[in-house]
Write a protein that holds these residues in place. Sequence first.
Motif, PDB file in Angstrom:
ATOM      1  N   SER A  27      22.635  -3.194   7.590  1.00 43.29           N
ATOM      2  CA  SER A  27      21.826  -3.375   6.383  1.00 43.29           C
ATOM      3  C   SER A  27      21.074  -2.099   6.018  1.00 43.29           C
ATOM      4  CB  SER A  27      20.837  -4.541   6.556  1.00 43.29           C
ATOM      5  OG  SER A  27      19.862  -4.257   7.545  1.00 43.29           O
ATOM      6  N   TYR A  28      20.587  -1.364   7.021  1.00 39.56           N
ATOM      7  CA  TYR A  28      19.892  -0.112   6.738  1.00 39.56           C
ATOM      8  C   TYR A  28      20.843   0.888   6.078  1.00 39.56           C
ATOM      9  CZ  TYR A  28      16.146  -1.777   9.827  1.00 39.56           C
ATOM     10  OH  TYR A  28      15.131  -2.505  10.395  1.00 39.56           O
ATOM     11  N   LYS A  29      22.071   0.915   6.537  1.00 35.01           N
ATOM     12  CA  LYS A  29      23.061   1.821   5.939  1.00 35.01           C
ATOM     13  C   LYS A  29      23.301   1.443   4.481  1.00 35.01           C
ATOM     14  CE  LYS A  29      27.565   3.922   6.836  1.00 35.01           C
ATOM     15  NZ  LYS A  29      28.725   3.974   7.772  1.00 35.01           N
ATOM     16  N   GLU A  30      23.368   0.149   4.202  1.00 36.02           N
ATOM     17  CA  GLU A  30      23.558  -0.315   2.834  1.00 36.02           C
ATOM     18  C   GLU A  30      22.386   0.105   1.949  1.00 36.02           C
ATOM     19  OE1 GLU A  30      24.074  -4.496   3.133  1.00 36.02           O
ATOM     20  OE2 GLU A  30      26.035  -4.381   4.087  1.00 36.02           O
ATOM     21  N   ALA A  31      21.190   0.185   2.542  1.00 34.32           N
ATOM     22  CA  ALA A  31      19.997   0.565   1.782  1.00 34.32           C
ATOM     23  C   ALA A  31      19.958   2.059   1.489  1.00 34.32           C
ATOM     24  CB  ALA A  31      18.740   0.149   2.538  1.00 34.32           C
ATOM     25  N   GLY A  32      20.777   2.845   2.180  1.00 35.50           N
ATOM     26  CA  GLY A  32      20.823   4.276   1.925  1.00 35.50           C
ATOM     27  C   GLY A  32      20.464   5.150   3.111  1.00 35.50           C
ATOM     28  N   VAL A  33      20.075   4.542   4.234  1.00 33.72           N
ATOM     29  CA  VAL A  33      19.777   5.333   5.427  1.00 33.72           C
ATOM     30  C   VAL A  33      21.045   6.049   5.882  1.00 33.72           C
ATOM     31  CG1 VAL A  33      19.068   5.236   7.862  1.00 33.72           C
ATOM     32  CG2 VAL A  33      17.895   3.812   6.159  1.00 33.72           C
TER      33      VAL A  33
ATOM     34  N   CYS B 107       0.829  -1.211   0.000  1.00 33.63           N
ATOM     35  CA  CYS B 107       0.000   0.000   0.000  1.00 33.63           C
ATOM     36  C   CYS B 107       0.862   1.260   0.000  1.00 33.63           C
ATOM     37  CB  CYS B 107      -0.931  -0.006   1.208  1.00 33.63           C
ATOM     38  SG  CYS B 107      -2.259  -1.233   1.116  1.00 33.63           S
ATOM     39  N   LEU B 108       1.945   1.251   0.789  1.00 32.99           N
ATOM     40  CA  LEU B 108       2.848   2.396   0.812  1.00 32.99           C
ATOM     41  C   LEU B 108       3.451   2.645  -0.570  1.00 32.99           C
ATOM     42  CD1 LEU B 108       4.835   1.900   4.158  1.00 32.99           C
ATOM     43  CD2 LEU B 108       3.151   3.673   3.663  1.00 32.99           C
ATOM     44  N   VAL B 109       3.873   1.583  -1.210  1.00 30.67           N
ATOM     45  CA  VAL B 109       4.458   1.701  -2.541  1.00 30.67           C
ATOM     46  C   VAL B 109       3.445   2.296  -3.515  1.00 30.67           C
ATOM     47  CG1 VAL B 109       5.256   0.358  -4.526  1.00 30.67           C
ATOM     48  CG2 VAL B 109       6.188  -0.105  -2.249  1.00 30.67           C
ATOM     49  N   SER B 110       2.210   1.814  -3.445  1.00 26.84           N
ATOM     50  CA  SER B 110       1.165   2.343  -4.335  1.00 26.84           C
ATOM     51  C   SER B 110       0.898   3.819  -4.059  1.00 26.84           C
ATOM     52  CB  SER B 110      -0.129   1.537  -4.153  1.00 26.84           C
ATOM     53  OG  SER B 110       0.044   0.198  -4.562  1.00 26.84           O
TER      54      SER B 110
ATOM     55  N   GLN C 296      12.489  -5.237   7.672  1.00 31.59           N
ATOM     56  CA  GLN C 296      13.682  -5.880   7.148  1.00 31.59           C
ATOM     57  C   GLN C 296      14.345  -4.983   6.099  1.00 31.59           C
ATOM     58  OE1 GLN C 296      14.801  -8.857   8.447  1.00 31.59           O
ATOM     59  NE2 GLN C 296      13.084  -8.514   9.863  1.00 31.59           N
ATOM     60  N   LEU C 297      15.592  -5.312   5.756  1.00 30.64           N
ATOM     61  CA  LEU C 297      16.311  -4.563   4.736  1.00 30.64           C
ATOM     62  C   LEU C 297      15.520  -4.499   3.436  1.00 30.64           C
ATOM     63  CD1 LEU C 297      18.740  -3.256   3.303  1.00 30.64           C
ATOM     64  CD2 LEU C 297      19.704  -5.557   3.032  1.00 30.64           C
ATOM     65  N   SER C 298      14.925  -5.632   3.032  1.00 30.94           N
ATOM     66  CA  SER C 298      14.198  -5.673   1.764  1.00 30.94           C
ATOM     67  C   SER C 298      13.039  -4.683   1.756  1.00 30.94           C
ATOM     68  CB  SER C 298      13.679  -7.093   1.491  1.00 30.94           C
ATOM     69  OG  SER C 298      12.841  -7.536   2.547  1.00 30.94           O
ATOM     70  N   ASP C 299      12.386  -4.470   2.909  1.00 34.81           N
ATOM     71  CA  ASP C 299      11.269  -3.535   2.998  1.00 34.81           C
ATOM     72  C   ASP C 299      11.751  -2.097   2.817  1.00 34.81           C
ATOM     73  OD1 ASP C 299       9.492  -5.663   3.674  1.00 34.81           O
ATOM     74  OD2 ASP C 299      10.176  -5.544   5.755  1.00 34.81           O
TER      75      ASP C 299
ATOM     76  N   ASP D   4      14.608  -1.105   1.543  1.00 28.04           N
ATOM     77  CA  ASP D   4      15.188  -1.004   0.209  1.00 28.04           C
ATOM     78  C   ASP D   4      14.107  -0.756  -0.838  1.00 28.04           C
ATOM     79  OD1 ASP D   4      17.628  -0.904  -1.001  1.00 28.04           O
ATOM     80  OD2 ASP D   4      17.898  -3.060  -1.177  1.00 28.04           O
ATOM     81  N   ARG D   5      13.022  -1.507  -0.741  1.00 24.90           N
ATOM     82  CA  ARG D   5      11.946  -1.386  -1.725  1.00 24.90           C
ATOM     83  C   ARG D   5      11.306  -0.001  -1.692  1.00 24.90           C
ATOM     84  NH1 ARG D   5       6.188  -4.661  -1.735  1.00 24.90           N
ATOM     85  NH2 ARG D   5       5.451  -3.879  -3.760  1.00 24.90           N
ATOM     86  N   ILE D   6      11.072   0.513  -0.496  1.00 28.37           N
ATOM     87  CA  ILE D   6      10.430   1.826  -0.361  1.00 28.37           C
ATOM     88  C   ILE D   6      11.340   2.924  -0.900  1.00 28.37           C
ATOM     89  CG2 ILE D   6       9.576   3.530   1.296  1.00 28.37           C
ATOM     90  CD1 ILE D   6       8.705   1.133   3.059  1.00 28.37           C
ATOM     91  N   ILE D   7      12.622   2.880  -0.534  1.00 27.12           N
ATOM     92  CA  ILE D   7      13.558   3.894  -1.023  1.00 27.12           C
ATOM     93  C   ILE D   7      13.656   3.832  -2.546  1.00 27.12           C
ATOM     94  CG2 ILE D   7      15.979   4.611  -1.054  1.00 27.12           C
ATOM     95  CD1 ILE D   7      16.152   3.785   1.882  1.00 27.12           C
ATOM     96  N   ASP D   8      13.702   2.624  -3.093  1.00 28.50           N
ATOM     97  CA  ASP D   8      13.806   2.477  -4.546  1.00 28.50           C
ATOM     98  C   ASP D   8      12.613   3.094  -5.262  1.00 28.50           C
ATOM     99  OD1 ASP D   8      16.238   1.212  -4.438  1.00 28.50           O
ATOM    100  OD2 ASP D   8      15.435  -0.822  -4.715  1.00 28.50           O
ATOM    101  N   VAL D   9      11.405   2.903  -4.720  1.00 28.53           N
ATOM    102  CA  VAL D   9      10.218   3.429  -5.401  1.00 28.53           C
ATOM    103  C   VAL D   9      10.170   4.954  -5.311  1.00 28.53           C
ATOM    104  CG1 VAL D   9       8.502   3.384  -3.517  1.00 28.53           C
ATOM    105  CG2 VAL D   9       7.798   2.888  -5.863  1.00 28.53           C
ATOM    106  N   VAL D  10      10.727   5.527  -4.240  1.00 25.71           N
ATOM    107  CA  VAL D  10      10.833   6.987  -4.168  1.00 25.71           C
ATOM    108  C   VAL D  10      11.755   7.491  -5.278  1.00 25.71           C
ATOM    109  CG1 VAL D  10      11.674   8.938  -2.796  1.00 25.71           C
ATOM    110  CG2 VAL D  10      10.313   7.144  -1.704  1.00 25.71           C
TER     111      VAL D  10
END
Length: 256
Positions: free
Chosen positions: A105-111, A35-38, A66-69, A71-77
Amino acid sequence: MSGIYIHIPFCKQACFYCDFHFSTSLKKKDELINCLVSEIKLRKNELNTDVIQTIYFGGGTPSLLQLSDIDRIIDVVYDNYEVIANPEITLEANPGAIDSNHFESYKEAGVTRVSLGIQSFNDVHLKALGRIHDSSEAKKGIEIAMRHFDEVNLDLMYALPHQTLDEAIDDAKTATSFYTQHLSFYHLTIEPNTFFFKHPPKLPLDDESAEMQETIEGILSQHGYEHYETSAFAKPKSQCQHNLNYWQFGDYLGIG
């Protein structure tokens, strides 16, 4: 410049003062992420041609994801908005719901920035607030965060049930002893639809809480923290850019 606030409504348990929307169950986490992604995609036109400077994961307890969550949100932004190079990306975390692997892992995602909900270093007050961590976990969480991130904020509260001035001073001095770049000190307020609203605790009198505020602000000033926003204090050049966007321009998009 604009910012995006993303609400993650999950917590391990309810704090007695909290009136934010949240769930203690992660059963519908994947549905929520979808829902957030949408919503991020649907609302991109609201910012028109503005450039995204900050992304802020608030809650709730975003550190339960999790990292995947993340990561996915940042990517869609990034896929749907124009984002500056090296944006400030903040993630709120509870000291009782983190570990070193998560932060790495959060740092790797871009946090780039972590805000820890400490509230107090006094175990009696932490229990009275309904927090899931104790003082030792708070201190351990700060040490973990500072190993992985240059920008760390500590959230604390004062005028707590039965809190004395000396206890408030101890919290302020302990907070400054970690030399984080940013501190937030909030006056406890009793909000509707909370445990404290239904079962009012004994709080310091107005004059007592005002003295706590003035004393805390003095201690933070002595340690080089500039009071730049209602409850926010920062070392030079370490102000939270998301805070500045909101308080100076009222310009951010809330998701969730």
